[in-house]
Design an enzyme around this catalytic site. Sequence first.
Site, PDB file in Angstrom:
ATOM      1  CG  ASP A  16      -2.000  -1.044   1.145  1.00  0.00           C
ATOM      2  OD1 ASP A  16      -2.469  -1.298   0.021  1.00  0.00           O
ATOM      3  OD2 ASP A  16      -2.381  -1.605   2.184  1.00  0.00           O
TER       4      ASP A  16
ATOM      5  CE  LYS B 104      -6.012  12.103   1.359  1.00  0.00           C
ATOM      6  NZ  LYS B 104      -7.277  11.835   2.024  1.00  0.00           N
TER       7      LYS B 104
HETATM    8  C1  LIG Z   1      -2.445  -3.078  -2.736  1.00  0.00           C
HETATM    9  S1  LIG Z   1      -2.762  -4.648  -1.972  1.00  0.00           S
HETATM   10  C2  LIG Z   1      -1.796  -5.765  -2.966  1.00  0.00           C
HETATM   11  C3  LIG Z   1      -2.268  -7.182  -2.855  1.00  0.00           C
HETATM   12  C4  LIG Z   1      -1.530  -8.205  -3.706  1.00  0.00           C
HETATM   13  N1  LIG Z   1      -0.114  -8.254  -3.394  1.00  0.00           N
HETATM   14  C5  LIG Z   1      -1.714  -7.932  -5.173  1.00  0.00           C
HETATM   15  O1  LIG Z   1      -0.730  -7.530  -5.824  1.00  0.00           O
HETATM   16  O2  LIG Z   1      -2.830  -8.115  -5.669  1.00  0.00           O
HETATM   17  C6  LIG Z   1      -1.816  -4.543  -0.496  1.00  0.00           C
HETATM   18  C7  LIG Z   1      -2.130  -5.643   0.504  1.00  0.00           C
HETATM   19  O3  LIG Z   1      -1.194  -5.581   1.552  1.00  0.00           O
HETATM   20  C8  LIG Z   1      -1.836  -5.788   2.794  1.00  0.00           C
HETATM   21  N2  LIG Z   1      -0.999  -5.102   3.784  1.00  0.00           N
HETATM   22  C9  LIG Z   1      -0.730  -3.785   3.837  1.00  0.00           C
HETATM   23  N3  LIG Z   1       0.113  -3.515   4.843  1.00  0.00           N
HETATM   24  C10 LIG Z   1       0.400  -4.691   5.444  1.00  0.00           C
HETATM   25  C11 LIG Z   1       1.195  -5.059   6.555  1.00  0.00           C
HETATM   26  N4  LIG Z   1       1.877  -4.127   7.218  1.00  0.00           N
HETATM   27  N5  LIG Z   1       1.259  -6.354   6.903  1.00  0.00           N
HETATM   28  C12 LIG Z   1       0.560  -7.293   6.223  1.00  0.00           C
HETATM   29  N6  LIG Z   1      -0.229  -7.012   5.162  1.00  0.00           N
HETATM   30  C13 LIG Z   1      -0.309  -5.717   4.776  1.00  0.00           C
HETATM   31  C14 LIG Z   1      -3.200  -5.167   2.595  1.00  0.00           C
HETATM   32  O4  LIG Z   1      -4.141  -5.685   3.510  1.00  0.00           O
HETATM   33  C15 LIG Z   1      -3.514  -5.536   1.153  1.00  0.00           C
HETATM   34  O5  LIG Z   1      -4.175  -6.766   1.058  1.00  0.00           O
END
Ligand SMILES: C[S@@+](CC[C@H](N)C(=O)[O-])C[C@H]1O[C@@H](n2cnc3c(N)ncnc32)[C@H](O)[C@@H]1O
Length: 219
Positions: free
Chosen positions: A126, A130
Amino acid sequence: MLAKDFHIPFDFENRRAIIINRLLYIPKYYDKHSDFKDKIIFENDNKVQVEYCSGNGEWIINKAIKNPNINYIAVEMRFDRARKIWVDMHNQQIKNLFVILGEALIFTKYYLEEKSIGDIYVNFPDPWPKKKHSKNRLIKDEFLIELARVMKKKRSITIVTDHKIYLEQIIEVFFQNKDFQPAFKKPYFIEDQKDFGSSFFKRIFSEKGKSINYLKFIR
Ligand SMILES: C[S@@+](CC[C@H](N)C(=O)[O-])C[C@H]1O[C@@H](n2cnc3c(N)ncnc32)[C@H](O)[C@@H]1O
């Protein structure tokens, strides 16, 4: 196996880390990590690779099927997404996969042993675009310190992102850490990595015509 088959067998008051049929659940708002005495175990001693931020698990499930001689760990903090990976893993009888329902830094810091992990992947972390939220980004010095501890020498971490500002910040953070070297020459990322595999977010961003950037650093 169905989503309803996944139960956390205690209430919030009594929460603790637990392995449930090849899923490690690490509760939120929890600090008794040292109470956890169980272990992530695979059927063999093959090398272990980790994907952080696995989302719905498309990328890692395909990798695990294609490479039965590698053990994979999928790390995802959203309950519904981690549970989906768990359901798919069991329904497709994928034996070389383990799911973590928990936060990436906490899992790495408290549940992974020193020098136990090979290559690492992060597909579309992610970006928190912002400025006031940017502190929530996963790729920061504290996380790299833990990665350096758990990774074996000469193994790599690959991060895929469409987000230019985050990309630049990731490069900066890695350059500040002496344990990692860039695998690619300046500008330190490439736009095409053949046979890397796809994911839900990769498809969305590719369909929007965004450039997909691959960063790779060696431990
Ligand atoms: C933008 S999505 C990408 C999902 C997947 N890798 C894809 O390419 O389709 C980011 C994912 O990372 C997870 N995520 C974000 N920060 C995280 C963290 N600190 N620890 C574990 N999961 C996290 C979110 O819940 C989300 O499912």
